[in-house]
Scaffold this motif. Structure first.
Motif: not given
Lengths: 114, 111
Positions: A34, A36, A46, A49, A100, B31, B94, B96-101
């Motif tokens: 990713m 940021y 973000l 990704y 994560t 999560s 999040s 999933d593992e891709n989109t973590i805010y």
């Protein structure tokens, strides 16, 4: 050796330039990558990704992952003064074990002058 | 939709005190993770929770603890504060593992 290496800069470019930001990593188990953007005293936002290797494009931004070289890049085309910020690369192994949990680079500070 | 919300935004504590930081994830995200960011560094992973279960813990002392509630909100607790705990504490949610805010963070100053 740190898990993720990122040149902290600062990087100064004129408006309209193409910017290249890079990170290298040592953990071959990383699968999720990713980028940021963080403005001063704000939380990271973000931008892009990518899962595993390959390229991904979104407007003026292109993310590239080369797992064989353990190297990721973010390209910014037609850079704008509003792009001035710190750019952080982040990566994770994913899966139930690591979830994560992101490992970040130090961040590269970019300044775009008009 | 509201993003990740954190409170308080700024706080000042004295060495030895205790602090509780709070986080509400994006609606539908189960999560929640916590990170510490000191000036000039990237964020460092502290904890991850998923469905109220601890899924991961970073290299932080036992003075740091967290929990996740049935509504998926979370608290980070730090006991016996040290000067070196002064930092921006970030919460991320999040799907999933891709989109973590990330949220905007809580700025903690220990004096």
């Amino acid at each position: 050796q740190k898990e993720v290496e990122q040149d902290p800069g600062p990087l100064s470019v004129p408006e309209g330039a193409i910017v290249s930001l890079n990170c290298t990593y040592s953990n071959s188990a990383f699968q999720y990558f990713m980028w940021y953007r963080q403005y001063s005293r704000k939380g990271p936002e973000l931008l892009m990704y990518t899962y595993s290797s390959g390229n991904k494009e979104d407007g003026r931004f292109t993310a590239q992952v080369d797992k064989s070289s353990k190297y990721i890049s973010l390209f910014i085309r037609d850079s704008q003064p509003s792009d001035s910020a710190t750019y952080l690369c982040a990566m994770s192994e994913g899966g139930r074990q690591a979830g994560t949990a992101l490992i970040f680079g130090k961040g590269t500070t970019l300044s775009v002058s008009s | 939709d509201a993003g990740v919300t954190q409170s308080p935004t700024h706080l000042i504590k004295t060495r030895g005190q205790h602090v509780t930081l709070r986080c509400s994830p994006i609606s539908g995200h189960k999560s929640v993770s916590w990170y510490q960011q000191v000036l000039g560094q990237g964020p460092q992973f502290i904890f991850q929770y998923y469905e109220k279960e601890e899924r991961g813990r970073g290299n932080f002392p036992d003075r740091f603890s967290a929990r996740q509630f049935p509504n998926y909100s979370s608290e980070l607790n730090v006991n016996a504060l040290l000067l070196g705990d002064s930092a921006l504490y970030l919460c991320a949610s999040s799907l999933d593992e891709n989109t973590i805010y990330f949220g905007e963070g809580s700025w903690l100053t220990v004096v």
